[in-house]
Design an enzyme around this catalytic site. Sequence first.
Site, short mmCIF file in Angstrom:
data_model
loop_
_atom_site.label_atom_id
_atom_site.label_comp_id
_atom_site.label_asym_id
_atom_site.label_seq_id
_atom_site.Cartn_x
_atom_site.Cartn_y
_atom_site.Cartn_z
N HIS A 180 -14.18 2.67 1.05
CA HIS A 180 -15.78 2.08 -0.68
C HIS A 180 -16.91 2.17 0.30
O HIS A 180 -17.13 1.90 1.22
CB HIS A 180 -14.76 0.80 -0.57
CG HIS A 180 -13.24 0.47 -1.04
ND1 HIS A 180 -12.53 1.03 -1.68
CD2 HIS A 180 -13.30 -1.33 -0.93
CE1 HIS A 180 -11.54 0.54 -1.14
NE2 HIS A 180 -11.19 -0.17 -1.49
N CYS A 190 -11.12 -6.09 0.00
CA CYS A 190 -11.52 -4.70 1.09
C CYS A 190 -13.08 -4.86 1.19
O CYS A 190 -14.13 -4.35 1.47
CB CYS A 190 -11.15 -3.00 1.07
SG CYS A 190 -10.44 -2.93 -0.75
N1 LIG Z 1 -5.67 -0.82 0.99
C1 LIG Z 1 -6.73 -1.76 1.42
O1 LIG Z 1 -8.22 -0.85 1.19
C2 LIG Z 1 -6.34 -3.00 1.08
C3 LIG Z 1 -7.40 -3.28 1.89
C4 LIG Z 1 -6.97 -5.11 1.85
C5 LIG Z 1 -5.79 -5.79 1.42
N2 LIG Z 1 -5.09 -4.86 1.19
C6 LIG Z 1 -3.56 -5.56 0.95
O2 LIG Z 1 -2.58 -5.54 2.10
C7 LIG Z 1 -1.30 -5.11 1.06
C8 LIG Z 1 -0.42 -3.86 2.02
O3 LIG Z 1 -1.78 -2.69 1.41
P1 LIG Z 1 -1.53 -0.84 2.00
O4 LIG Z 1 -2.45 -0.63 1.25
O5 LIG Z 1 -0.34 -0.87 3.44
O6 LIG Z 1 -0.08 -0.80 0.95
P2 LIG Z 1 1.63 0.23 0.97
O7 LIG Z 1 0.55 1.45 2.25
O8 LIG Z 1 1.43 0.04 0.09
O9 LIG Z 1 2.76 -0.68 2.27
C9 LIG Z 1 3.28 -1.78 1.35
C10 LIG Z 1 3.34 -1.75 2.71
O10 LIG Z 1 4.24 -3.42 2.63
C11 LIG Z 1 5.74 -3.45 2.49
N3 LIG Z 1 5.98 -4.14 0.87
C12 LIG Z 1 6.65 -3.88 0.16
N4 LIG Z 1 6.99 -4.47 -0.82
C13 LIG Z 1 8.02 -5.64 0.39
C14 LIG Z 1 8.74 -6.79 0.23
N5 LIG Z 1 9.33 -7.07 -0.97
N6 LIG Z 1 9.49 -7.42 1.52
C15 LIG Z 1 8.83 -6.39 2.64
N7 LIG Z 1 7.67 -5.65 2.68
C16 LIG Z 1 7.75 -5.43 1.69
C17 LIG Z 1 6.50 -1.72 2.55
O11 LIG Z 1 7.54 -1.34 2.86
P3 LIG Z 1 7.97 -0.51 2.45
O12 LIG Z 1 7.39 1.04 3.33
O13 LIG Z 1 9.47 -0.70 3.19
O14 LIG Z 1 7.92 0.07 0.94
C18 LIG Z 1 4.56 -1.23 3.18
O15 LIG Z 1 5.52 -1.93 4.27
C19 LIG Z 1 -1.93 -5.62 -0.39
O16 LIG Z 1 -1.56 -6.35 0.26
C20 LIG Z 1 -3.25 -5.18 -0.22
O17 LIG Z 1 -3.42 -5.50 -0.84
C21 LIG Z 1 -5.22 -3.71 1.16
#
Ligand SMILES: NC(=O)c1ccc[n+]([C@@H]2O[C@H](COP(=O)([O-])OP(=O)(O)OC[C@H]3O[C@@H](n4cnc5c(N)ncnc54)[C@H](OP(=O)(O)O)[C@@H]3O)[C@@H](O)[C@H]2O)c1
Length: 346
Positions: A242, A127
């Site tokens: 950010h 991000c």
């Molecule tokens: N947040 C940001 O600003 C941002 C920016 C760029 C990239 N990202 C990337 O995007 C991803 C998610 O971020 P987020 O902020 O959305 O996180 P989050 O709100 O914690 O959500 C995580 C998601 O992944 C699922 N998950 C976790 N373990 C899993 C598994 N073993 N198999 C299948 N699904 C699984 C969770 O499902 P449950 O609800 O069932 O636990 C949930 O849907 C990360 O890789 C992060 O690095 C985030």
Amino acid sequence: MSNSYRVAVVGATGQVGTLMLQLLRERAFPASEIVPFASSRSVGRELEGDLVVRGLDEESIQGFDLALFSAGGSSSGEWAPRFAAAGAVVVDNSSRWRMQDDVPLVVSEVNPEALAGHRGIVANPNCSTMQLVVALKPLHDAAGIERLVISTYQAVSGTGKAAVDELLDQSHALLHERAIAPPESYAHQIAFNALPHAGSFAAGDDHTDEERKLIDETRKILGDPAIRVSATCVRVPVVNGHSETVNVQTREPLSPERARELLAAAPGVTVLDDPAAALYPLAIDASGQDDVFVGRIRRDPGHERALELWIVADNLRKGAALNAVQLAELLDTGGLLRAQPAGTTV
Ligand SMILES: NC(=O)c1ccc[n+]([C@@H]2O[C@H](COP(=O)([O-])OP(=O)(O)OC[C@H]3O[C@@H](n4cnc5c(N)ncnc54)[C@H](OP(=O)(O)O)[C@@H]3O)[C@@H](O)[C@H]2O)c1
């Protein structure tokens, strides 16, 4: 006849996944079906739009044209190649594939041409890198970037939903003069604090992985390994959005006025730059917006070929979900997604 695709959203219950589902609907992505996936904890959960969460297994992942992943690096490592082998093009939000040579790392306004080389997996940048390169691209094209010195002020939503809850819980407890629970998302209390520790320290490295991503991904996306990048990533008690200070040293001279013109004309960028009227980008205003906002554009008094910028964007939107959906749109219009013949879906 226009294409219509079967789309998987993996991590659909998370912050980024929820927004990807919303953007696919809002931007009318040509999907014949959207299937949400998450961990086993969420299987069967109903999401907006009558979608029911499924679990990942060899059978459930068959028959997709496109899979948008935001479920963390280990899920992407395990399941993205399986989706790709089953015929889908994967757009992955995690850091798992970004620096692999045969995986394009793409920002829709910056290097869309890189999509053409995909071999089943396309990576969405980190991000803080995303918003940075959207603003740097027009300056790099005009004057060539030699060196960048970056400090980030990163929101807790960048860590995940649990970190947002932790900031709000800590703030609430402290405002009510109660003790806070031991921190879980970060090494220290994040409420009313600033942590020079965004990401994690790998053994033997004095930079965090977040700082390394900013350095490495910026060079890969701008296609210029000669750019020298210095980065300090700081986590601040902002819920979403950010902010970054960026010192941009160019090879050719570039005035603040010309930089302002270039940025005002750049796709995906809005310039907000009237400091005397207290007009500059703010995280609370950028949150929920698509664009990258740039202000405080000024000459660095310490270097004749350097400018200072303040760059702010919604890290969940342009920093993750929006760019992923924009890449899906480019894959569609570029003929880089192959809709599977009717009858192959499960
Ligand atoms: N947040 C940001 O600003 C941002 C920016 C760029 C990239 N990202 C990337 O995007 C991803 C998610 O971020 P987020 O902020 O959305 O996180 P989050 O709100 O914690 O959500 C995580 C998601 O992944 C699922 N998950 C976790 N373990 C899993 C598994 N073993 N198999 C299948 N699904 C699984 C969770 O499902 P449950 O609800 O069932 O636990 C949930 O849907 C990360 O890789 C992060 O690095 C985030």
